[in-house]
Scaffold this motif. Structure first.
Motif, short mmCIF file in Angstrom:
data_model
loop_
_atom_site.label_atom_id
_atom_site.label_comp_id
_atom_site.label_asym_id
_atom_site.label_seq_id
_atom_site.Cartn_x
_atom_site.Cartn_y
_atom_site.Cartn_z
N PHE A 244 0.83 -1.20 0.00
CA PHE A 244 0.00 0.00 0.00
C PHE A 244 0.87 1.26 0.00
O PHE A 244 0.62 2.19 -0.77
N LEU A 245 1.91 1.28 0.83
CA LEU A 245 2.79 2.45 0.88
C LEU A 245 3.55 2.63 -0.43
O LEU A 245 3.74 3.76 -0.90
N LEU A 246 3.99 1.53 -1.02
CA LEU A 246 4.69 1.61 -2.30
C LEU A 246 3.78 2.14 -3.40
O LEU A 246 4.18 2.96 -4.23
N CYS B 144 -3.65 4.44 -15.41
CA CYS B 144 -4.08 3.04 -15.51
C CYS B 144 -3.23 2.12 -14.63
O CYS B 144 -3.76 1.21 -13.97
N VAL B 145 -1.93 2.35 -14.60
CA VAL B 145 -1.05 1.51 -13.78
C VAL B 145 -1.38 1.65 -12.31
O VAL B 145 -1.52 0.66 -11.58
N VAL B 146 -1.55 2.88 -11.85
CA VAL B 146 -1.87 3.10 -10.44
C VAL B 146 -3.25 2.54 -10.11
O VAL B 146 -3.45 1.91 -9.06
N PHE B 147 -4.22 2.72 -11.00
CA PHE B 147 -5.56 2.20 -10.76
C PHE B 147 -5.56 0.67 -10.69
O PHE B 147 -6.18 0.08 -9.79
N ILE B 148 -4.87 0.02 -11.60
CA ILE B 148 -4.83 -1.45 -11.60
C ILE B 148 -4.10 -1.97 -10.37
O ILE B 148 -4.54 -2.96 -9.75
N CYS C 100 -5.79 -4.28 -7.49
CA CYS C 100 -5.22 -5.58 -7.09
C CYS C 100 -5.04 -5.65 -5.57
O CYS C 100 -5.30 -6.70 -4.97
N VAL C 101 -4.60 -4.58 -4.96
CA VAL C 101 -4.44 -4.56 -3.50
C VAL C 101 -5.79 -4.73 -2.82
O VAL C 101 -5.94 -5.50 -1.86
N VAL C 102 -6.81 -4.02 -3.31
CA VAL C 102 -8.15 -4.13 -2.73
C VAL C 102 -8.71 -5.54 -2.90
O VAL C 102 -9.27 -6.13 -1.97
N LEU C 103 -8.54 -6.12 -4.08
CA LEU C 103 -9.02 -7.48 -4.31
C LEU C 103 -8.28 -8.50 -3.45
O LEU C 103 -8.88 -9.46 -2.96
N ALA C 104 -6.99 -8.30 -3.25
CA ALA C 104 -6.23 -9.21 -2.38
C ALA C 104 -6.73 -9.13 -0.95
O ALA C 104 -6.85 -10.14 -0.26
N MET C 105 -7.03 -7.92 -0.48
CA MET C 105 -7.57 -7.78 0.88
C MET C 105 -8.95 -8.43 0.98
O MET C 105 -9.26 -9.07 2.00
N LEU C 106 -9.77 -8.29 -0.05
CA LEU C 106 -11.09 -8.92 -0.03
C LEU C 106 -10.98 -10.44 -0.02
O LEU C 106 -11.70 -11.12 0.71
N GLU D 68 4.19 5.65 -5.51
CA GLU D 68 4.12 5.68 -6.97
C GLU D 68 3.03 6.64 -7.46
O GLU D 68 3.24 7.40 -8.40
N ALA D 69 1.89 6.62 -6.79
CA ALA D 69 0.80 7.54 -7.15
C ALA D 69 1.22 8.99 -6.92
O ALA D 69 0.88 9.88 -7.71
N GLY D 70 1.99 9.24 -5.87
CA GLY D 70 2.47 10.60 -5.61
C GLY D 70 3.41 11.09 -6.69
O GLY D 70 3.33 12.25 -7.11
N VAL D 71 4.31 10.25 -7.13
CA VAL D 71 5.25 10.64 -8.19
C VAL D 71 4.50 10.89 -9.49
O VAL D 71 4.76 11.87 -10.20
N ILE D 72 3.56 10.01 -9.82
CA ILE D 72 2.80 10.18 -11.05
C ILE D 72 1.94 11.45 -10.98
O ILE D 72 1.84 12.20 -11.95
N THR D 73 1.35 11.71 -9.83
CA THR D 73 0.55 12.93 -9.66
C THR D 73 1.43 14.17 -9.80
O THR D 73 1.02 15.16 -10.41
N ASP D 74 2.63 14.12 -9.25
CA ASP D 74 3.55 15.25 -9.37
C ASP D 74 3.90 15.51 -10.83
O ASP D 74 3.92 16.67 -11.27
#
Length: 104
Positions: free
Chosen positions: A5-7, A56-60, A64-70, A11-17
Motif C-alpha cells: 500500500f505504501l509503495l 491506468c497503472v496506479v488504478f490497476i 489488485c491490493v483491494v481485491l487481495a484484501m477482499l 508511486e501515485a504521488g510521483v505520477i501525480t507530481d
C-alpha cells in the motif's frame, strides 16, 4: 500488505507530481549522463499517452491490493500465518483430486 500500500501510494504521488506540476523536472536530481533530457523529451512529446498509462497503472495496482484484501478477508482460513499451518489435504487449490481412470 501495508508495504504494498505504501509503495503504491509513493508511486501515485510521483505520477501525480509529474501530471499536475508543470515544473516537474526540477523535482528530480541532476543527471550528468543526459539520459534525463531524452526522458523529458519523450514525456513532453507523448504527454497525453503517458498520463493515461500512469493513471491506468496506479488504478490497476490499487484494484489488485483491494481485491487481495477482499480475498484474504473472505477466505476460509482467516487466522493463519503461513501455508505451513494448514494441512495440505485441506487446501483445495494444492490438492489434486483427479481420480485415475480405468480402461476395461
Amino acid at each position: 500488505m501495508a508495504f504494498l500500500f505504501l509503495l503504491t501510494m509513493l508511486e501515485a504521488g510521483v505520477i501525480t507530481d509529474v501530471l499536475l506540476n508543470h515544473n516537474w523536472e526540477k523535482d528530480f536530481p541532476g543527471d550528468p549522463t543526459g539520459s534525463f533530457n531524452t526522458f523529458k523529451h519523450f514525456i513532453r512529446s507523448n504527454l497525453e499517452f503517458c498520463r493515461w498509462i500512469g493513471l491506468c497503472v496506479v488504478f490497476i495496482q490499487g484494484l489488485c491490493v483491494v481485491l487481495a484484501m477482499l480475498l484474504k478477508a473472505m477466505g476460509p482460513y482467516l487466522y493463519y500465518e503461513s501455508d505451513d499451518d494448514i494441512h495440505p489435504e485441506r487446501m483445495p487449490l494444492f490438492h489434486n483430486d483427479v481420480h485415475p481412470t480405468y480402461v476395461y
